[in-house]
Design a protein around this motif. Structure first.
Motif, PDB file in Angstrom:
ATOM      1  N   LEU A  76       0.813  -1.213   0.000  1.00  0.00           N
ATOM      2  CA  LEU A  76       0.000   0.000   0.000  1.00  0.00           C
ATOM      3  C   LEU A  76       0.842   1.257   0.000  1.00  0.00           C
TER       4      LEU A  76
ATOM      5  N   ARG B 229      -1.943   1.957  -6.272  1.00  0.00           N
ATOM      6  CA  ARG B 229      -1.881   1.758  -4.815  1.00  0.00           C
ATOM      7  C   ARG B 229      -3.216   2.087  -4.178  1.00  0.00           C
ATOM      8  N   SER B 230      -3.875   3.136  -4.695  1.00  0.00           N
ATOM      9  CA  SER B 230      -5.167   3.468  -4.067  1.00  0.00           C
ATOM     10  C   SER B 230      -6.164   2.350  -4.368  1.00  0.00           C
TER      11      SER B 230
ATOM     12  N   ALA C 139      -5.331  -0.722  -4.521  1.00  0.00           N
ATOM     13  CA  ALA C 139      -4.974  -1.732  -3.530  1.00  0.00           C
ATOM     14  C   ALA C 139      -5.599  -1.381  -2.188  1.00  0.00           C
ATOM     15  N   VAL C 140      -5.570  -0.067  -1.860  1.00  0.00           N
ATOM     16  CA  VAL C 140      -6.164   0.342  -0.585  1.00  0.00           C
ATOM     17  C   VAL C 140      -7.618  -0.078  -0.546  1.00  0.00           C
TER      18      VAL C 140
END
Lengths: 99, 631, 554, 524
Positions: free
Chosen positions: A22, B608-609, B611-612
């Motif tokens: 993340l 990544r967001s 993934a968040v």
């Protein structure tokens, strides 16, 4: 020593890996974090295998390693080609497509 | 014999169809065709009449069923005719006067390129009017009722290129529609009360139901009558209706259509007899209207509008009489017939005057015309005398009877009504004398109009004068013929029932009073219009005069309240429909769109967001699962 | 069943140590015939790799195309054969010592996947859309995926007329994985199958000829997120294994229901610990929902669908969904029926947000491929409604829906490949204005697909939607039906927007041209339309099929 | 089995649509004639249906029944009762006129359309397609079958509205195009949402009954095999009614109609309001009352109020309109109010009246709207203010327009009067107050019709109007028959009532209601 501790360790590793995915930008590092998560799984599997006294868990662990290796092959190929065409391995730079 | 009844309606209907669909090739013979068919209808009527008087008083009614019109379960409406003495009276009046007016129109409309269509409309009117009076049930009557409305609409607006005419036509139709609400509700009430709306069964069954129902039905019928017969409060259209060609005013807005209301009430007598309240209201309406019309008539300078006021007033008499019950019905109809003669005559006279005066209608621009158009003068004069009730002429017999009946109503009611009718008689004498004086006596007051051509008053062609003469005869003798020996009353008695009125004061006294009031009115008019010259431009006049000129402000009221109010209402509704009803839907759509736009932002392109969100999702998933187990 | 065969394939050796000690080796029993579909495809894939290695470049394209088509056809024939000989119904059982289930749902879904793949392979092989480069006809894949975009190396490759024929073996491997996925009957097979079809797809995403940067980006995103999710899946597997002491569906189910016979003390210990079970279940569900593209695990879908070469997108959208839902069904109906009351509420939530989310966000999309991506998300939600029904009807309705949906999707994406301008495919919606006037036929076909997506009667979309909603309603999920209906209303809006654009707005001067495809794409689209209409008008036969196939073997 | 007459009646126009669409671009006129031919053929078949139908025979006749989708309990079940027959006849009758009236509306503009673009063929093909779908939904006795065509109908209508707008528009072509597609989308979304909500109800119905065939459901109800809790029945009823109310359209779901009718060409506008919308009101009679009698009675008060609002509100807005076609649209909304009022009065007069009303309103609106279309096509404007004194230059046009208008204000002697009065009587018998309020509608109707006529046709001749030609032969062939029908059905509606009454009796039986007895009889 109580095998449950190994499980705690495994979950800890898994969480670390996830957190890494993340927060880290570099695609390679992100990918390594995923690998870490897989290994955490392996640890858990082996532990359970031990607890249950059968081999399934360990066998799965082996397969997991193979899978991880395969992922490395594919993943690196993709990441490298991305890197070569953009001169950056940051996952945040790769955001042409959005909304 | 009864098979002839349908022909009565069919003949003019055929005429209308042919003339309206025929196209230009009929232009040359169109008016003759129309007239012939009208006359034909009259002849058939005559034949039936002869046949009828051949029979005994009680089996004179004829009945003819053509076919079933609207059959739905218990709701059964037939196309069926009923010809009894009452209908017969009307048939003769309608076809008779109608034919005369057809003849008159041949001359009057000579220079109008749409004459063929005019005759088509006239025939259409005759057909509808006959349907109205011949129907054997209220629904079919309604058919004719609206049919005459349509004809009147078309004829008032015959000169459609004049906006005033188009507006007047529309107004007439609309006001009548308001009345029609009454008629249709009355029919519904009859259906729900008696399970039928055919004359016979309904009028016989009145005993079976409560007075309340009957009062309601009666009032609804009255509303209808007010619309058609221009009674207060629905009288406002009649004045404007004078925009139509004068023959139309004579036939429809004096002799026949406007009296349909009286017919309706008399026909429904049984209902009113059983509903005193309704009767009272009828008499009140009649009384008010007869005064209203008379007052308006006194103030108008437009000859046709003055006559229109008079019509209103005279119909007021009839309605009043009809409201009196069995003592009045016959007199109402009798006055209706005589009025048909003399008022038609007067209108034709007015038309003849206008014909000679380049369609000038302002009496202040007439004066001393008796020299130029003697025939018109004499016929008009006779009509005048008949109308004001000059002893011995038609009006005297019919109106005097009504006055007596009014007094005979009994109690204070009787006195009030009697007084009203007397006063009305005086006013009638006044305004009619005024008309006479301003038109035929005094100095000539006409000047060249805008484009300099001065009118050359002249007598009208014979095609116009003959009908006037015929009607004049009627005006003079009809009353006496009917009145002496109660001939007319006995003729109608089987249909309308009759009781002799017993006024609280002796008949001769009433007659005397009537004559006195009459003379007063004439004298007053003479003093004002016979002695001193009449200004060409109307003086400002008293408050009452000014109000009367504007139909006692009734139109202004309509305009402000209904027209303006309506405009505002519709405009605001249009806005509401767009912004409100439509807005809600569009609003929801917009809201969803906005939400979409906002959610879309979450898709920001950063792996990544994503993934968040996956991680968070998983967390929620786990939490939820455990929670489910916990609870 | 003998005690041996209940053990999972992987642990035969270790499992039975007879009391006397000393190892007795027993060879695993593999029913090759029943696994033939998968085996055929795998074999073909391996063969295809050899073709890449040894066949001269000129012949490769044809060799590969031929090979894949034949292989897929053969595999399909095998499926039909199995179904015909009753493996779908009466003889349904678990092959390869518990690893692979051969039963109705498996065969039905595998058949669907193979048909979809066949059509998809046609679109892969299309070579008439792009203008010829240096006299070589080219497909939608990069000349040399390894070369940097715009580099001399790439130019050289294009000049030399290279083409990435590797897509065929990759596709074949993926298909093999997809076939195994819904049939997997233990968690390990599930995991392996997942990876086997995921990895080739990652690569396929990366090899677009045009817009290569986007293509690579799509690949990276798909890969990272995919790996991420599969890690979760694996951890889930670990936990379940820890709970039940086995990875075979049957045994897990027994343990969950508490009907298992021999309970070792260790098992007794872990069995008590429901946290393991529930968390494990949640994680595995997450892994599958990711592949399905359910909210909130959907975010990869739009980007990847947009970036990947359109034929690949079509293939993914169709085949992956089918396989993933197959696996999901099997997991929920075979392993976790005992936990219905645990997973149902959660899945309710997921289904609702997926239906609404997909539909609502799609409204404001401006790129046709992204639009279709969101619509596929919304459809995922509808299918979930059927899954949740938890009745045999639910299963068959989902099977039917998947069949209907996959062909519409491939067809739609195939049409997208036709509309092109200088920069390749013209995927921006504004470019589609007035298409209906330029080429009414193409627009009409696309309209048919859109109407099917929107679920207008007489299209397969309606039949499918009706089936799942009906199942959901009967399964007591009326609320889902209402939400579904509402979101379809929202969805209708944007499908209609596209139709309006195509038919009612004036064509732009610089508008795209519609390439005339070869017989391959034409077939793909034609099949799509045909299936859409047939399933819409006369679905009974296929519904019967789905019904017969509606029972899982345990 | 016997010849599937009903299927044929629906299939023929469908086939015609396909053939017409296939006509090559150049052979435009051929396409038109082909379409006309098929519509006439359909008319013939409809006539045969009318003849073969036994008014006092079984409830549903000429039935055909095959299972279609066993799993969904769907049958291909056709059958007609008097109401269906009447409406099929209306549809088959109007379409030829629509086609002839729209003869030139879809000729391509050479300027921007290319060779492959074949609007004409499309236009007529779509009209025939709509006809086919409407007819079959009048014939369907299976809820699902009906639903399918109820929904599918939207697609061709949508293209007709959005694709072939009125060329007489104020403003630029671009603006007109956007308005048009707005109208089309609005039409589609409103009806689609309605349809989807109905879909939920349809599914719900299945979960209760397990079948969609009206006959089977009736059987279940008869032998008490149908347990439907009050709430469920009410919910399902609402689901169905909502869809029909959107289609009908009932206030406040009406706003799509003015846009659609305003933007579409006059013939298409007729198609919408005279034919397609009737499916909505028809369905209320056929499905709402028959499937959910109790719930229908439960909802009656609310529905009556909405219908009243529609009547008054529609009429008032009609008065306020500046655009001829929008005015007619709002007038239609008012009339649909009457129809719905009649249906839910639940008296035989009301329901027979409502059915007659559907037919008569179809004819009268067609007459008015088509003449208005001819007028508009001459002047190239829809704004009332742009006209004046037309009757002087084009008396026949004005005359026919007036007759259409008089029919709209339901003048006795013209067909609509019969139906309107029946509805009013029917309502009055059951709900006197409602009846009285509704009666006020007749004044408002007179108001908007006469105002429209006065502003367009009378008064001094406007300069732009002065050159106007009177109706051409083609236009007369459209208008005259309609007017003849209006008069014929106004004076002698018995043939129609004879067909409709028995069907209504059945419906009354479904909701087990009797007509209120006249007071006099009740007293005895």
């Amino acid at each position: 020593m109580n095998p449950v501790n190994y499980l705690y360790l495994a979950s800890l590793l898994f969480t670390i890996g996830a957190a890494g995915v993340l927060i880290r930008r570099n695609a390679i590092v992100v990918f390594m974090c995923v690998e870490l998560m897989l290994n955490a799984c392996n640890l858990a599997l082996v532990t359970f295998s031990r607890m249950h006294g059968n081999l399934d868990g360990q066998i799965i662990a082996f397969f997991t390693m193979v899978v991880a290796a395969a992922e490395v092959v594919v993943g690196l190929a993709i990441i490298v080609s991305l890197f070569r065409s953009r001169h950056s391995a940051s996952v945040d730079d790769a955001s042409l497509m959005k909304l | 014999m009864e098979n002839l009844i349908a022909l009565l309606v069919a003949a003019p209907l055929l005429g209308a169809a042919v003339l309206l669909c025929g196209g230009r090739r009929l232009d040359r013979i169109g008016h003759w065709l129309g007239t012939v068919l009208a006359a034909g209808s009259f002849l058939i009527g005559a034949v039936l009449f002869v046949d009828m008087i051949g029979k005994g008083a009680d089996d004179r009614a004829l009945h003819q069923k053509l076919f079933s019109w609207v059959p739905v379960e218990s709701f059964q409406a037939d196309i069926a005719f009923q010809l009894d003495q009452l209908s017969m009276t009307f048939v003769l009046l309608i076809t008779g006067v109608g034919t005369l007016i057809h003849v008159y129109s041949i001359g009057y409309m000579e220079h109008d390129e749409r004459r063929r269509r005019f005759f088509g409309y006239l025939n259409l009117f005759l057909a509808a009017m006959l349907l109205l009076v011949l129907a054997d049930n209220y629904l079919l009557l309604y058919f004719g009722w609206e049919g005459v409305g349509l004809a009147s609409y078309l004829l008032i607006g015959f000169w459609q290129h004049k906006p005033s005419a188009a507006t007047a036509a529309k107004k007439a139709f609309l006001v009548n529609r308001v009345g029609d609400i009454g008629l249709s509700i009355a029919i519904m009430l009859m259906f729900t009360t008696f399970g039928t709306f055919a004359f016979g069964p309904v009028l016989e069954a009145t005993g079976d139901t409560g007075e309340g129902k009957l009062t309601a039905i009666g009032l609804m019928l009255l509303l209808a009558a007010c619309g058609k017969s221009a009674q207060v409060p629905l009288q406002s259209w009649l004045g404007d209706a004078m925009e139509g060609p004068t023959p139309v005013s004579a036939l429809i807005h004096a002799a026949t259509m406007v009296t349909a209301g009286v017919y309706l009430i008399v026909r429904s007598g049984a209902i009113f007899d059983a509903a005193p309240t309704a009767q009272l209201v009828v008499t009140v309406v009649g009384a008010v209207t007869l005064l209203f019309g008379a007052i308006v008539g006194c103030a108008k300078d437009d000859i046709k509008k003055a006559l229109a006021g008079s019509t209103m007033s005279q119909i007021g008499y009839m309605i009043l009489a009809a409201g009196l019950g069995p003592i009045g019905y016959a007199f109402a109809i009798m006055h209706l017939v005589t009025h048909g003669f003399f008022k038609a005559g007067l209108f034709l006279g007015a038309g003849s005057v206008m014909h000679g005066m380049n369609d000038e209608v302002d009496m202040r621009k007439y004066g001393g015309l008796r020299k130029y158009m003697p025939v018109t003068f004499i016929t008009f004069g006779l009509g005048y005398l008949a109308l004001i009730g000059f002893p011995g002429l038609s009006g005297f017999f019919s109106k005097d009877k009504i006055i007596e009946a009014a007094f005979a109503a009994g109690g204070t009611q009787g006195w009030i009504l009697g007084a009203a009718t007397l006063l009305g008689a005086g006013l009638t004498a006044f305004y009619m004398t005024r008309v006479m004086l301003m038109t035929f006596f005094g100095e000539k007051r006409w000047q060249p109009d805008a484009d300099g051509n001065e009118p050359h008053p002249h007598e009208s062609p014979s095609s116009m004068t003959i009908p006037m003469i015929v009607l004049a005869f009627g005006s003079v003798f009809a009353g006496g013929f009917f009145g002496i020996g109660d001939r007319f009353v006995n003729w109608l008695e089987p249909v309308t029932k009759f009781e002799h009125p017993h006024p609280p004061i002796s008949i001769p006294v009433i007659t005397g009073a009537t004559i006195a009031v009459l003379l007063l009115g004439v004298a007053a008019a003479y003093l004002q219009y016979g002695r001193k010259p009449i200004p060409v431009v109307a003086p400002r006049g008293s408050l009452l005069t000014r109000a009367a000129r504007r139909d006692l402000l009734q139109d202004d009221f309509n305009h402000v309240v209904l027209v303006r109010g309506g405009e505002h209402l519709t405009r605001s509704l249009v806005y509401l429909d767009h912004k409100g009803v439509d807005g809600v839907v569009n609003g929801t759509a917009a809201a969803v769109g906005g939400l979409s736009g906002r959610l879309r932002k979450l898709q920001n392109g950063y792996a990544r967001s994503y993934a968040v969100s996956m991680f968070g999702g998983t967390a929620i998933l786990i939490a939820a699962t455990l929670l489910m187990r916990a609870v | 069943m003998s005690t041996v065969s209940v053990h999972s394939l992987w642990t035969t050796l270790a499992a039975d140590t007879p009391p006397g000690g000393g190892l007795k080796f027993q060879a695993p029993t593999i029913e090759y015939a029943q696994l033939s579909p998968i085996l055929i495809i795998v074999g073909a894939a391996v063969l295809a790799v050899l073709v890449e290695a040894f066949v001269p470049r000129k012949g490769r394209y044809y060799a590969q195309l031929f090979l894949s088509v034949v292989a897929i056809a053969a595999a399909f024939a095998a499926i039909v054969g199995l179904a015909a000989s009753g493996f779908g119904t009466t003889k349904a059982h678990i092959a390869a010592m518990g690893a692979i289930a051969v039963d109705g749902p498996a065969l039905f879904l595998q058949g669907t996947i193979l048909l979809a793949s066949l059509v998809a392979v046609f679109t892969f092989a299309e070579r008439k859309l792009d203008p010829e480069a240096h006299g070589n006809r080219v497909d939608s894949f990069a000349a040399d995926a390894a070369a940097v975009p715009g580099s001399d190396a790439e130019k050289a490759a294009v000049k030399a007329g290279f083409t990435t024929t590797e897509v065929f073996p990759l596709a074949l491997f993926a298909i093999a994985g997809l076939l195994a996925f819904p049939a997997a009957n233990d968690l390990l097979t599930l995991f392996i199958a997942l990876e086997v079809f995921s990895l080739p797809l990652y690569l396929l995403c990366a090899v677009a000829r045009r817009k290569r940067l986007m293509s690579q980006e799509a690949a990276v995103k798909y890969f990272l997120l995919g790996a991420f999710s599969s890690a979760f899946l694996l951890f889930g597997i670990a936990l379940i294994y820890g709970y039940a002491g086995s990875v075979s569906y049957a045994k897990i189910a027994d343990v969950v229901d508490g009907t298992t016979q021999q309970i070792s003390p260790a098992l007794a210990g872990t069995m008590g610990n429901d946290a393991l079970l529930l968390i494990g279940m949640a994680l595995i569900l997450m892994g599958l929902l990711f592949k399905v593209g359910a909210v909130p695990f959907h975010m990869w879908t739009p980007d990847v669908y947009q970036g990947a070469p359109t034929p690949v997108t079509g293939f993914m959208a169709a085949a992956t969904k089918v396989a993933a839902f197959g696996a999901l069904l099997r997991l929920l109906y075979v392993v976790l029926p005992g936990l219905t009351w645990d997973w149902r509420p959660v899945m309710w939530g997921v289904a609702i947000v997926t239906m609404l989310g997909g539909a609502i966000v799609a409204i404001t999309q401006t790129d046709i491929k992204r639009l279709l991506a969101y619509s596929s998300i919304a459809h995922g939600g509808f299918i979930l409604a059927g899954v949740i029904a938890a009745t045999p009807d639910g299963i068959s309705s989902v099977l039917f829906y998947l069949l209907a949906y996959s062909f519409v999707t491939i067809g739609a994406f195939a049409v997208v490949t036709l509309v092109r301008d200088a920069g390749g495919e013209a995927t921006h919606l504004s470019k589609w204005a007035g298409l209906g006037r330029r080429s009414p036929l193409v627009a009409a076909v696309f309209a048919v697909f859109l109407l099917a997506f929107a679920g207008i009667p007489l299209t397969s979309g309606f039949a499918g939607k009706f089936a799942v909603f009906k199942a959901a309603a009967e399964g007591g999920a009326g609320v889902l039906v209402v939400v579904g209906v509402l979101s379809s209303a929202v969805a209708a809006f944007f499908y209609i927007r596209v139709i309006v654009l195509m038919f009612f707005s004036e064509p732009k001067a610089d508008g795209p041209t519609v390439a005339v495809p070869s017989v391959l794409t034409t077939t793909a689209i034609g099949v799509g339309v045909a299936v859409t209409l047939v399933l819409g008008v006369a679905p009974q036969y296929f519904l019967d099929l789905a019904n017969q196939a509606g029972i899982f073997v345990r | 089995m016997s010849f599937p007459l009903l299927t044929a009646t629906a299939v023929l126009p469908a086939a015609g649509a396909i053939l017409t669409a296939a006509v090559p671009a150049a052979r435009r006129t051929a396409a038109k004639w082909l379409a006309l031919l098929f519509s006439l053929g359909t008319l013939v078949l409809a006539a045969v249906v009318l003849v073969r139908f036994e008014p006092n025979g079984d409830r549903y006749q000429l039935t055909e029944s095959h299972t279609w989708i066993k799993d969904f309990g769907v049958h291909y079940e056709l059958g007609v009762d008097g109401i269906g027959v009447a409406l099929i006849a209306l549809t088959a009758l109007l379409i030829p006129f629509v086609i002839v009236a729209g003869w030139k509306d879809a000729d391509p503009l050479e300027t921007k359309d290319n060779k492959r673009w074949r609007p004409t063929q499309g236009f007529f093909a779509l009209i025939l397609m709509v006809e086919a779908m409407v007819i079959i939904s009048f014939e369907a006795t299976d809820v699902f079958l009906f639903y399918i065509f109820f929904e599918a109908m939207l697609i061709p209508m949508y293209f007709l509205i959005g694709g072939f707008g009125d060329r007489a528009h104020s403003g630029t072509d671009e603006a007109a195009a956007t308005q048009r597609s707005y109208a089309a989308v609005k039409f589609l979304l409103y009806n689609l949402v309605g349809g989807l909500i109905m879909l939920a109800a349809v599914i719900g119905l299945y979960t209760v009954t397990g079948t969609f065939s009206l006959s089977e459901i009736a059987e279940l109800r008869a032998n008490g095999g149908l347990e439907m809790s009050t709430n469920v029945e009410r919910l399902l009823f609402l689901g169905f009614f909502f869809a029909f109310a959107v289609k009908a359209p009932l206030w406040p779901l009406h706003t799509w109609l003015p846009n659609a009718m305003g933007e579409a060409t006059a013939p298409v506008a007729v198609l919408i309001t005279a034919v397609v919308d009737k499916v909505g009101t028809f369905a209320m009679l056929r499905f709402c009352l028959q499937l959910f009698p109790e719930a229908s009675k439960w909802a009656t008060p609310a529905i009556l109020v909405l219908a009243l609002i529609s009547i008054v509100y529609g009429a008032l807005l009609a008065v306020g309109q500046r655009d001829i076609k929008r005015l007619v649209a709002y007038a239609s909304i008012s009339h649909f109010g009457f129809i719905i009022l009649g249906i839910f009065a639940m008296t035989s007069q009301g329901q027979s009246g409502a059915t007659l009303y559907m037919v008569n309103h179809g004819i009268s609106t067609a007459a008015l709207m088509l003449v208005a279309g001819f007028l508009i096509s001459r002047r190239g404007s829809r704004l009332i203010a742009d006209y004046g004194g037309v009757q002087k230059v084009a008396p026949v046009l004005a005359g026919t327009f007036l007759i259409g208008g008089l029919a709209t204000l339901s003048l006795p002697g013209l067909a609509p009067f019969v139906s309107e009065f029946l509805v009013l009587v029917g309502v009055f018998a059951a709900y006197p107050v409602v009846g009285i309020i509704a009666t006020s509608g007749i004044v408002l109707a007179a108001l908007y019709v006469l105002v429209l006529y006065q502003r367009t046709m009378t008064g001094p001749v406007k300069a732009e109007v002065s050159g106007m030609k009177d109706l051409k032969a083609r236009e007369l062939t459209v208008v005259v028959p309609l007017i003849v029908l209006l008069i014929g059905l106004g004076v002698f509606p018995k043939p129609l009532t004879d067909i409709v009454n028995p069907a209504v009796t059945h419906t009354m039986h479904d909701v087990n209601k009797q007509d209120p007895k006249p007071e006099v009889e009740a007293a005895k």
